[in-house]
Design a protein around this motif. Sequence first.
Motif, short mmCIF file in Angstrom:
data_model
loop_
_atom_site.label_atom_id
_atom_site.label_comp_id
_atom_site.label_asym_id
_atom_site.label_seq_id
_atom_site.Cartn_x
_atom_site.Cartn_y
_atom_site.Cartn_z
N ILE A 221 0.84 -1.21 0.00
CA ILE A 221 0.00 0.00 0.00
C ILE A 221 0.87 1.25 0.00
O ILE A 221 0.60 2.21 -0.74
N GLY A 222 1.92 1.23 0.81
CA GLY A 222 2.80 2.39 0.86
C GLY A 222 3.48 2.65 -0.46
O GLY A 222 3.60 3.81 -0.90
N GLN A 223 3.90 1.61 -1.16
CA GLN A 223 4.56 1.78 -2.44
C GLN A 223 3.58 2.18 -3.54
O GLN A 223 3.90 2.98 -4.42
N THR A 224 2.37 1.62 -3.48
CA THR A 224 1.38 1.92 -4.50
C THR A 224 0.91 3.36 -4.42
O THR A 224 0.76 4.04 -5.44
N THR A 225 0.66 3.84 -3.23
CA THR A 225 0.18 5.21 -3.07
C THR A 225 1.30 6.24 -3.16
O THR A 225 1.03 7.42 -3.33
N GLY A 226 2.54 5.79 -3.07
CA GLY A 226 3.64 6.73 -3.08
C GLY A 226 3.89 7.38 -1.74
O GLY A 226 4.80 8.21 -1.61
N LEU A 227 3.11 7.01 -0.73
CA LEU A 227 3.28 7.59 0.60
C LEU A 227 4.26 6.81 1.46
O LEU A 227 4.74 7.33 2.47
#
Length: 385
Positions: A221-227
Amino acid sequence: MPLLSKKFIMLTCAMSCAAATLTLAGCSSAGAGSGSTNPAASSNGTPTASAGTVAATGNVVSQTGNTVSDAGGLISNTPLPIPGVATSQQDLGTTVTNGGQIVTALGDGISSGLGKMGSNPNPIGTTVASTGTVISKTGITVGSAGQLVTDLGATGSPLQPLSPLTTPIGSALSSAGVSIDSAGQLAALSLAIGPVQQVTQSLSTAIVPTITTVTDTTQTIGQTTGLGQPVSGLLATIGNGISSAGTQVGGSSSNVLAKDVGGIVTTVGGVVTSTSGLLTSDSASGSPSTSPLAALPSLSSLSSLSSVGGTGSSGASPLAPITGLLANASASGSTAGSSPLAPVTGLISGASGSASASGSGSASSPLTPLTGLLGNLGTMGGRTH
């Protein structure tokens, strides 16, 4: 007589513990099974990101225990201008030191067990088995507390008149401490082998993969959202700052407690830093954007919705009211300047113009996908009126 009784009790418990050890060893060797009975045995795996956070938390607990133990040492070695309290003072310091060892044993059990998920084949078993050490240390602490109570009424002590009360209470506590210590040693053996080990192994086999999956999900999720990368970097920066502060506190004085407190602060910083691994993976390919707006370019795919509005009546598209509102807001902002969205539309127009004027194309501005989307929506809205 109390001294002889105490020695007799300790000898009896030691013999019982040795007999129990031999019995358990015999049962273990006679039983069938080819698996390892040592839950601390490590595999060749790598600790998971969540294990790093657990291990760091265990380090905080262990360091806290060390601090308490060192405080006990200071109590024992600090001279007091009170006659007749030297022995009781030593007993008090010993009791505090032993109490700190309880906390240290608890933290070590967390770090060496659950803190090594992914590399320890039975992390739950290791942590559970460590409770035997915790119980044993508790018994030692109770025993030292009993000695403290006994010495409070010893000859020469200011509380000597209370000896008829302190002596039996102290003896009872000392005896209880020996029993608890023996029980803890027996528990440490029982929890590390046999049926208990099989249960903890099954739990580790079921729970650890689940925790790993959850961690992998948060990283994805962190990598997908860029956050993931910016938040992870922020946590690492904060954690390193706390650790640095702890180092400064520890180095500011030669006092052992100051160094211990600095160590606690440093390990707390390690916990914060370790949480950064829950949001991003070091093995991730590429370098994720450090901007929270990194996910916005995906909005450019919505520009294809301009064909939905197309030509025709505004009722032909479910987005017509929105596009019409944006078009009207932009128009009113450019003519009368009375639109509440005028500053926003003006800023976006300026950003889009700056990007075009730079001669580097749409990629020259991180807001280009957003301005292009709003421009298309505005045009779509204009054609519907």
